[in-house]
Design a protein around this motif. Sequence first.
Motif, PDB file in Angstrom:
ATOM      1  N   ASP A 205       0.804  -1.218   0.000  1.00  0.00           N
ATOM      2  CA  ASP A 205       0.000   0.000   0.000  1.00  0.00           C
ATOM      3  C   ASP A 205       0.843   1.278   0.000  1.00  0.00           C
ATOM      4  O   ASP A 205       0.506   2.236  -0.694  1.00  0.00           O
ATOM      5  CB  ASP A 205      -0.950  -0.009   1.203  1.00  0.00           C
ATOM      6  CG  ASP A 205      -1.781   1.261   1.273  1.00  0.00           C
ATOM      7  OD1 ASP A 205      -2.590   1.479   0.349  1.00  0.00           O
ATOM      8  OD2 ASP A 205      -1.597   2.048   2.214  1.00  0.00           O
ATOM      9  N   PRO A 206       1.962   1.335   0.747  1.00  0.00           N
ATOM     10  CA  PRO A 206       2.741   2.582   0.711  1.00  0.00           C
ATOM     11  C   PRO A 206       3.176   2.982  -0.699  1.00  0.00           C
ATOM     12  O   PRO A 206       3.197   4.160  -1.035  1.00  0.00           O
ATOM     13  CB  PRO A 206       3.949   2.274   1.602  1.00  0.00           C
ATOM     14  CG  PRO A 206       3.503   1.177   2.509  1.00  0.00           C
ATOM     15  CD  PRO A 206       2.486   0.379   1.732  1.00  0.00           C
ATOM     16  N   ASP A 207       3.534   2.008  -1.526  1.00  0.00           N
ATOM     17  CA  ASP A 207       3.998   2.339  -2.873  1.00  0.00           C
ATOM     18  C   ASP A 207       2.867   2.416  -3.893  1.00  0.00           C
ATOM     19  O   ASP A 207       3.098   2.857  -5.029  1.00  0.00           O
ATOM     20  CB  ASP A 207       5.021   1.294  -3.351  1.00  0.00           C
ATOM     21  CG  ASP A 207       6.426   1.611  -2.841  1.00  0.00           C
ATOM     22  OD1 ASP A 207       6.551   2.525  -2.008  1.00  0.00           O
ATOM     23  OD2 ASP A 207       7.385   0.943  -3.270  1.00  0.00           O
ATOM     24  N   SER A 283     -12.040   3.728   5.915  1.00  0.00           N
ATOM     25  CA  SER A 283     -10.997   3.826   6.949  1.00  0.00           C
ATOM     26  C   SER A 283     -11.299   2.934   8.130  1.00  0.00           C
ATOM     27  O   SER A 283     -10.433   2.202   8.610  1.00  0.00           O
ATOM     28  CB  SER A 283     -10.890   5.251   7.492  1.00  0.00           C
ATOM     29  OG  SER A 283     -10.188   6.040   6.617  1.00  0.00           O
ATOM     30  N   ARG A 286     -11.168  -0.701   7.136  1.00  0.00           N
ATOM     31  CA  ARG A 286      -9.762  -1.071   6.990  1.00  0.00           C
ATOM     32  C   ARG A 286      -9.134  -1.348   8.353  1.00  0.00           C
ATOM     33  O   ARG A 286      -8.431  -2.339   8.540  1.00  0.00           O
ATOM     34  CB  ARG A 286      -9.040   0.089   6.318  1.00  0.00           C
ATOM     35  CG  ARG A 286      -7.562  -0.069   6.155  1.00  0.00           C
ATOM     36  CD  ARG A 286      -6.969   1.261   5.705  1.00  0.00           C
ATOM     37  NE  ARG A 286      -5.608   1.138   5.237  1.00  0.00           N
ATOM     38  CZ  ARG A 286      -4.874   2.161   4.833  1.00  0.00           C
ATOM     39  NH1 ARG A 286      -5.385   3.382   4.821  1.00  0.00           N
ATOM     40  NH2 ARG A 286      -3.637   1.996   4.430  1.00  0.00           N
ATOM     41  N   ILE A 290      -7.559  -4.857   9.496  1.00  0.00           N
ATOM     42  CA  ILE A 290      -6.133  -4.977   9.836  1.00  0.00           C
ATOM     43  C   ILE A 290      -5.966  -5.621  11.205  1.00  0.00           C
ATOM     44  O   ILE A 290      -5.170  -6.542  11.386  1.00  0.00           O
ATOM     45  CB  ILE A 290      -5.452  -3.587   9.792  1.00  0.00           C
ATOM     46  CG1 ILE A 290      -5.273  -3.136   8.339  1.00  0.00           C
ATOM     47  CG2 ILE A 290      -4.109  -3.607  10.514  1.00  0.00           C
ATOM     48  CD1 ILE A 290      -4.751  -1.716   8.194  1.00  0.00           C
ATOM     49  N   PHE A 314      -9.483   3.203  -1.015  1.00  0.00           N
ATOM     50  CA  PHE A 314      -9.249   4.336  -0.126  1.00  0.00           C
ATOM     51  C   PHE A 314      -8.276   5.320  -0.752  1.00  0.00           C
ATOM     52  O   PHE A 314      -8.516   6.529  -0.792  1.00  0.00           O
ATOM     53  CB  PHE A 314      -8.705   3.846   1.221  1.00  0.00           C
ATOM     54  CG  PHE A 314      -8.385   4.973   2.146  1.00  0.00           C
ATOM     55  CD1 PHE A 314      -9.397   5.586   2.861  1.00  0.00           C
ATOM     56  CD2 PHE A 314      -7.100   5.462   2.270  1.00  0.00           C
ATOM     57  CE1 PHE A 314      -9.124   6.664   3.693  1.00  0.00           C
ATOM     58  CE2 PHE A 314      -6.819   6.540   3.088  1.00  0.00           C
ATOM     59  CZ  PHE A 314      -7.835   7.133   3.805  1.00  0.00           C
ATOM     60  N   LEU A 587       7.961  -6.761   5.456  1.00  0.00           N
ATOM     61  CA  LEU A 587       6.813  -6.433   4.615  1.00  0.00           C
ATOM     62  C   LEU A 587       6.513  -4.949   4.701  1.00  0.00           C
ATOM     63  O   LEU A 587       6.656  -4.384   5.758  1.00  0.00           O
ATOM     64  CB  LEU A 587       5.585  -7.227   5.059  1.00  0.00           C
ATOM     65  CG  LEU A 587       5.669  -8.742   4.840  1.00  0.00           C
ATOM     66  CD1 LEU A 587       4.435  -9.424   5.428  1.00  0.00           C
ATOM     67  CD2 LEU A 587       5.786  -9.054   3.359  1.00  0.00           C
ATOM     68  N   PRO A 588       6.048  -4.318   3.668  1.00  0.00           N
ATOM     69  CA  PRO A 588       5.837  -4.841   2.318  1.00  0.00           C
ATOM     70  C   PRO A 588       7.080  -4.708   1.427  1.00  0.00           C
ATOM     71  O   PRO A 588       6.949  -4.768   0.214  1.00  0.00           O
ATOM     72  CB  PRO A 588       4.712  -3.941   1.802  1.00  0.00           C
ATOM     73  CG  PRO A 588       4.990  -2.614   2.440  1.00  0.00           C
ATOM     74  CD  PRO A 588       5.601  -2.914   3.782  1.00  0.00           C
ATOM     75  N   TYR A 589       8.236  -4.510   2.058  1.00  0.00           N
ATOM     76  CA  TYR A 589       9.463  -4.357   1.285  1.00  0.00           C
ATOM     77  C   TYR A 589      10.380  -5.575   1.414  1.00  0.00           C
ATOM     78  O   TYR A 589      11.599  -5.456   1.435  1.00  0.00           O
ATOM     79  CB  TYR A 589      10.207  -3.089   1.717  1.00  0.00           C
ATOM     80  CG  TYR A 589       9.424  -1.826   1.424  1.00  0.00           C
ATOM     81  CD1 TYR A 589       9.342  -1.353   0.115  1.00  0.00           C
ATOM     82  CD2 TYR A 589       8.744  -1.146   2.424  1.00  0.00           C
ATOM     83  CE1 TYR A 589       8.607  -0.217  -0.166  1.00  0.00           C
ATOM     84  CE2 TYR A 589       8.005  -0.006   2.144  1.00  0.00           C
ATOM     85  CZ  TYR A 589       7.943   0.454   0.850  1.00  0.00           C
ATOM     86  OH  TYR A 589       7.213   1.579   0.557  1.00  0.00           O
TER      87      TYR A 589
END
Lengths: 688, 688
Positions: A205-207, A283, A286, A290, A314, A587-589
């Motif tokens: 999600d960040p990217d 939101s 989500r 989570i 979102f 995660l997520p990297y």
Amino acid sequence: MRLTLAFVSVAAATFALSSPAAAEEGMWTFDAVPTDAIKAAYGWAPDQKWLDHTRAAAVRLTGGCSASFVSNEGLILTNHHCVVGCLQNLSSADSDLVAGGFNAADRARELKCPGQQAEVVTAITDVTGSIRAAIGSLTGEALVKARDARIAEIESAECPDRDTTRCQVVTLFGGGQYKLYKYRKYSDVRIAWAPEFQAAFFGGDPDNFNFPRYAMDAAFLRAYENGKPAATPAHLKWNPRAPQEGEITFVVGNPGSTQRLLTETQRAFQRTERLPLTLLLLSEYRGRLIASMDESPEKAREGADELFGIENSFKALSGQFRALNDPAFTAQMAAAEAELREKVRGNAEIGDPWSEIDAAMAKRRDTYLDSVFLERGPASFSTLAGYAQTLVRAAEERAKPNSERLPGFTDSALPLTEKRLTDPVPTYPWLEELAVAFWASKAREYLGTDNDDIKALLGKESPEALAKRLVTGTRLADPAYRQQLWDGGAAAIAASDDPMIRFFARLDPRSREIKAAFDRDYDAPVTAAQARLAKARFAAYGDALYPDATFTLRLSYGQVKGWTERGKPVPAMTRIGGTYDRATGQLPYKLAEAFVTAESRIDKNGVYDFVTTNDIIGGNSGSPVIARDGSVIGTAFDGNIHSLGGNFGYDGTLNRTVAVSTAAIQQALDVIWPAPALAAELKGGKRR
Amino acid sequence: MRLTLAFVSVAAATFALSSPAAAEEGMWTFDAVPTDAIKAAYGWAPDQKWLDHTRAAAVRLTGGCSASFVSNEGLILTNHHCVVGCLQNLSSADSDLVAGGFNAADRARELKCPGQQAEVVTAITDVTGSIRAAIGSLTGEALVKARDARIAEIESAECPDRDTTRCQVVTLFGGGQYKLYKYRKYSDVRIAWAPEFQAAFFGGDPDNFNFPRYAMDAAFLRAYENGKPAATPAHLKWNPRAPQEGEITFVVGNPGSTQRLLTETQRAFQRTERLPLTLLLLSEYRGRLIASMDESPEKAREGADELFGIENSFKALSGQFRALNDPAFTAQMAAAEAELREKVRGNAEIGDPWSEIDAAMAKRRDTYLDSVFLERGPASFSTLAGYAQTLVRAAEERAKPNSERLPGFTDSALPLTEKRLTDPVPTYPWLEELAVAFWASKAREYLGTDNDDIKALLGKESPEALAKRLVTGTRLADPAYRQQLWDGGAAAIAASDDPMIRFFARLDPRSREIKAAFDRDYDAPVTAAQARLAKARFAAYGDALYPDATFTLRLSYGQVKGWTERGKPVPAMTRIGGTYDRATGQLPYKLAEAFVTAESRIDKNGVYDFVTTNDIIGGNSGSPVIARDGSVIGTAFDGNIHSLGGNFGYDGTLNRTVAVSTAAIQQALDVIWPAPALAAELKGGKRR
């Protein structure tokens, strides 16, 4: 990028471009490609043969994505995120096809994706005259009924073979044009190859909606007919070369929905009502998801696809909200409306459609919360509730003549509706309960404890108790039971003591009432007003206009090009090696396993993802990025953050399409998750 | 209704009323009560003796509530929701004082509330001249420093006895006036009586900010000094009669913050930036909390107070957001600004403060996300992180001369800061982890993975991994360790290997930089502009103005009165019997146990809650509702949904205060949760 949730897309009439399209702006229908403008910009434009071939190779996936045939044996290129639902449906605790990816050793092991259908446009016909004749001088609910009835008739008459064809009448320019799209359809679509999730969605999600990007968001499906790979002589040539900066690119796919010609009043409604409410609901949902997924690895796996969908919606809607709160952006739109008003002032044929829309919008505001919370009820969030609503409605609708049915239940729509209802798909009780409880608690919060509908639906139950009772008691998770209720029709529904069915049997009359009020008070007057607005636009700007997106086939042209972000240039492409620099181990990297094991064999200097100036939007996911010679050099999977305002208007200096290159996919097939048979098939694809 | 979270209240300069106050509008300072206007409206107004006595009985609770003395032995009437944090802190798995309530059989069993302090105003002095002299012609950061230094000097000099007094300089009219408030303080505050949660908060979040209402939102505390009940000869007479429709009522308390005189630009910032962002963060946090609390009864109990706070803030800010998107509401404010601009046009002394604020706001937008996510970091959500930030800052600040310290660390502020830091309060590791992980994930989402601060703070850790490491590793849950670090000062902080301390040691320089930029680029120019705006208002409208709320003592006048909601009259009061009709057996509409067992003894026709036209806002919770004769007839605990726009403006036709009547509290003490000693004490309270 995906189409937003069904729940999110409540209402909002769509429309066309106001002033003439700027260079590279536009999602053009195949019967009105602006070849002169393309030639003016690039010194070359596709001819009719190019267009016909491309159109025949372009695939719509009914789950909300785009794709293309890339071999003569039904092989389909699309995005990983367009098949992740399928992978999840086919996974179990023992075999996680999302995490591990999927690589069918041979065709016999390709697996059918539940609910998936592939469609290819075979003809486009103008039916505006027929629909206009049916509407005549009707207004209100009668207008909507007459229009929908004629549409149902046309669709039924033009596609008598419902096993392999599908007809859809599409409303363009908000009622300014009606076109019949005829599709060849493939109901048996199987997954052939997908990378590990951690490679496809690296950066998570960040990217998402960002660039530079390092994501292998690609997958291959295959269309089957009669249990064999479909013959698809019309397909795009696989071209695994790197994209070249500045080269012309075409994106051919199905943008889902844009709202580029809302009036000021309609945009205000989006800014002050629809977007804030939807974002707040997403939101909290989500957050609940989570935290619940955090409870166990099973829940983390089972909720993943739902979470990605929520986060994607979102972020997309956040971008829309930001755009509508950007004074520079909105000033342009206000100026366009003012200009058009000025150009048609005193034109009696046009009148004042803006004021008519204002009046309809005032009524819409009064019933908006009813629409959001009661028209679909818990079916906005819960799969099982969605089945119940479909079954309850279908029982009533199917007993009516075709022309009197609600849109999803006409002869032409029924096969897909039934397929989606009865295809076996796993559901997860905890997730279903979470969904129903969330709906009930938010419905009560927004409509109020003392609201009559809330009292009738909740009685003395708490949201959690209602959810537990419905989800624990229902048998709708069983596809055989769904098929039985579908086949049994009204009698079976009346006799069923399934609590979810009974809940929707109680809700449905109210839900229909809300839809009827929407048709009468908003849809009808706005349809009438928009038809005249379309006329105004054609009068003011000629016919170099494209209609708002409608999840039908469009062509967009542009070029491979970076942009400048706050003074810093963003390059047009990334290299696979950049993944290793960005990886953190968390995660997520986190690197996909094969990125670790195959590191020495990977050409790190190979192009990975790239950006183009093509004008796309959610629904375009999976679209082929096509070079001048008609070959495919990538698959579009996202837009940059600036593309999100694209719902309302295109800004060519900043708006970018994000694609994964065929060069990178070729490396994936050759050395990362080797699939020699697929690689050979792609290489041998018939040249045009 | 509560003061919003510290995290929520980032920035937003406050101000005064533009055009003269309408009848019943206004949160008046005790040195400027509009007795003429009150007399004109009600034919009677309080005299100085009435005002002095009331002021001396009015209590501020430092947790963010209001209250009043109601006996001569330190007994304090306030709301249940103002003590629920205390009850939760004193609870354990075996003894749930929130659910079961608290009823001290005798004074020896009254229990100390951690962190709680009660304060009574003893003097108000104008210090405008002194502060203005210190500011002189300074600008930017120098202005802020000079102003804060002079404030620290005054507060220190005027309250040398820091055990029993506290001095606070309050900025009114955004810098138009500075007043020194001197307080008698009580640092030992104990809980004496509280009803069951299910009675106090009957209807829960769905009924919050609504009416009709059935909530026993009342509790009694007691102020102690030297281990004995404080002598409080100045107290309100307890008057358990029912309120009368139309009778005049005074609400005396500490409204926290209003923003009634923002400029158009500042309001736009609220509407498009601050409110949407804050609401979205609260929504997701709420969702995470709800789902986590659903995992076990312990978590449900441990997270309850946090959840109520979040939901309350969410609803309050939603109301503000709705108000700012209501064209009728905002048009009034725009007109008021236009009128004031017109009245002072060409006045050289005033100049153009609006444009100066516009310029400052443009800079504020650029750094707003830094302020939100980095100035307090995880301390916005996590208690343990808050301790760490306080300790790291205190170590540096306390080494400086008083006049150079940040506001929370001046001599006058230190005792409360230390008390809050070191009072023993239970913390819950799962909740702390949730808080830190939420902060980290949102900071990364909004600032971006590639942001330098995010890279420095997260390194290669995921938000969840960071949260686990900080929360698992820290010893800050132990009050003794906190005391040790506090006492040890800079050396102890430098030597500590506590991971939470180390995290804040790294964040703090950046956090100070952000604050300095805010001071320089926003606070300083806006302070200067607002002082001239205040001048403009006084010039245009005379001195019948009240300043924006500042969590200092105010008086509001009004009357017991219902309102009309969409054509339907809402009566001014409810009866206790209505609770039984509204009960469903399910939370939040489940009857308290004592409501079941004592049903036959309850006078169901007795008044329960009531509404008045008083102008209040969050922070007023617990305020006494006072009759003409100076006796207390209720305690204000909420506003109706229309009161939420009250942050920006007062609408007397709709805005209502919601209070629980002393009549109902008397029934509670007599027959529901009998407390004969308290009842006798209230009855015997010294009459004035």
